[in-house]
Design an enzyme around this catalytic site. Sequence first.
Site, PDB file in Angstrom:
ATOM      1  CG  LEU A  84      -0.378  -0.193   2.597  1.00  0.00           C
ATOM      2  CD1 LEU A  84       0.690   1.792   3.087  1.00  0.00           C
ATOM      3  CD2 LEU A  84      -1.168  -0.135   3.721  1.00  0.00           C
ATOM      4  CB  CYS A  85       1.576   4.311  -1.895  1.00  0.00           C
ATOM      5  SG  CYS A  85       0.760   4.015  -3.184  1.00  0.00           S
ATOM      6  CB  ALA A  86      -0.009   8.272   0.154  1.00  0.00           C
ATOM      7  CG  MET A 112      -3.221   4.625   3.412  1.00  0.00           C
ATOM      8  SD  MET A 112      -3.537   2.735   4.739  1.00  0.00           S
ATOM      9  CE  MET A 112      -3.391   3.858   6.114  1.00  0.00           C
TER      10      MET A 112
END
Length: 395
Positions: A84-86, A112
Amino acid sequence: MTTPDLPELEIDVPVIEPETLKERIDNGEELTILDNRVPSEHEKWRIEGENVSHVNIPYFDFLDDDLGDDLFADLPEDEEFVVLCAKGSSSEYVAGLLIEEGYDAVALERGMNGWASIYEYTELDTDGDAIVAQYQRPSSGCLAYLIVDGDEAAVVDPLRYFADEYVADAKALGAELKYAIDTHIHADHISGVRTLVEDEGVTGVIPGASEARGVDYDVEYETIADGETLTVGNTDIEAIHTPGHTTGMTTYKVDNVLFTGDGLFIESVARPDLEDGDEGAPDAAAMLYDSLQERVLSHDDDDIVASAHFSDAASPAEDGTYTATLGKLKETMDALSMPKEEFVEFILSDMPPRPANYVDIIETNLGVQESDDDRAFELELGPNNCAASNEALTN
């Protein structure tokens, strides 16, 4: 930090929807999450779970043409993990790169931001005739409530991002949303009261004691004072002024349910420093003590506390809601039986960092600052931090 243009990969990267990931976490699956955000963001806010483990490697570490074996040392070799990342873009690239290296990886859809879009509806088991449902936002711990009796409904502490859901759920239960009510001027999320007034013609209601903070709404609204009631169907919503977290903080009572806002949580009590800062915190903590002792704990032990937030330290009740009876909280939270001076000293002793962007959020909720939908969503990302402690104050 701006994400640079990432190299093209010649594979289709599998993705997992946030709701699916949440279901797997709730089912107790052992999961490894590879977080591609910078370490400071990872430490501040991440996806928690009883069997969730984390590896934090920023995405830019994967942009080197020569990836050493040390980079992969903490990654599981024989199980699927979630990247995952932003916002989802860099994590899809990293997941694809790792798949090319022989790993079993999936990317979290929308990162996120996708996680912050999860909103779950669960009905409370109450003594009254009205349907009372709790909305749970696991990314931030924000809670809101729908009250439906007959063909009328009200929502307490609505979030702007999910305004449409309250209207749709009320209609699905055969009711029309009549009121949108805030317990106080929130510091961790953008209120949906004005949106529901403007878009749906709902009557917006805020505590009258909040107006002195400089409320400047561009829509009509009503205020409610201590002891006054609103009615949906045959159900009364009674206002009980409970200052402490803020000067306007108001609890609402519906049958045997106390909507305590940010005054009392099921695992902690309110922090007192978000309105007047450190200087005003001692007086606010003393005010909170009086409110809890005289205006909340004086109710029946079987009454249900339904607050505006929960933290990772909270455990849900048997019905799946983040609620607890007053009697249980009296038994398990020592802070509720302390003398006043001891309570104030205890509450001020170890408060967590203030919520991210709380000044901008407060000013938006007062109506003195404008935030479009995208900015509003960005402002409220992260944990709520409205309690006096990150750890549970229950035994």
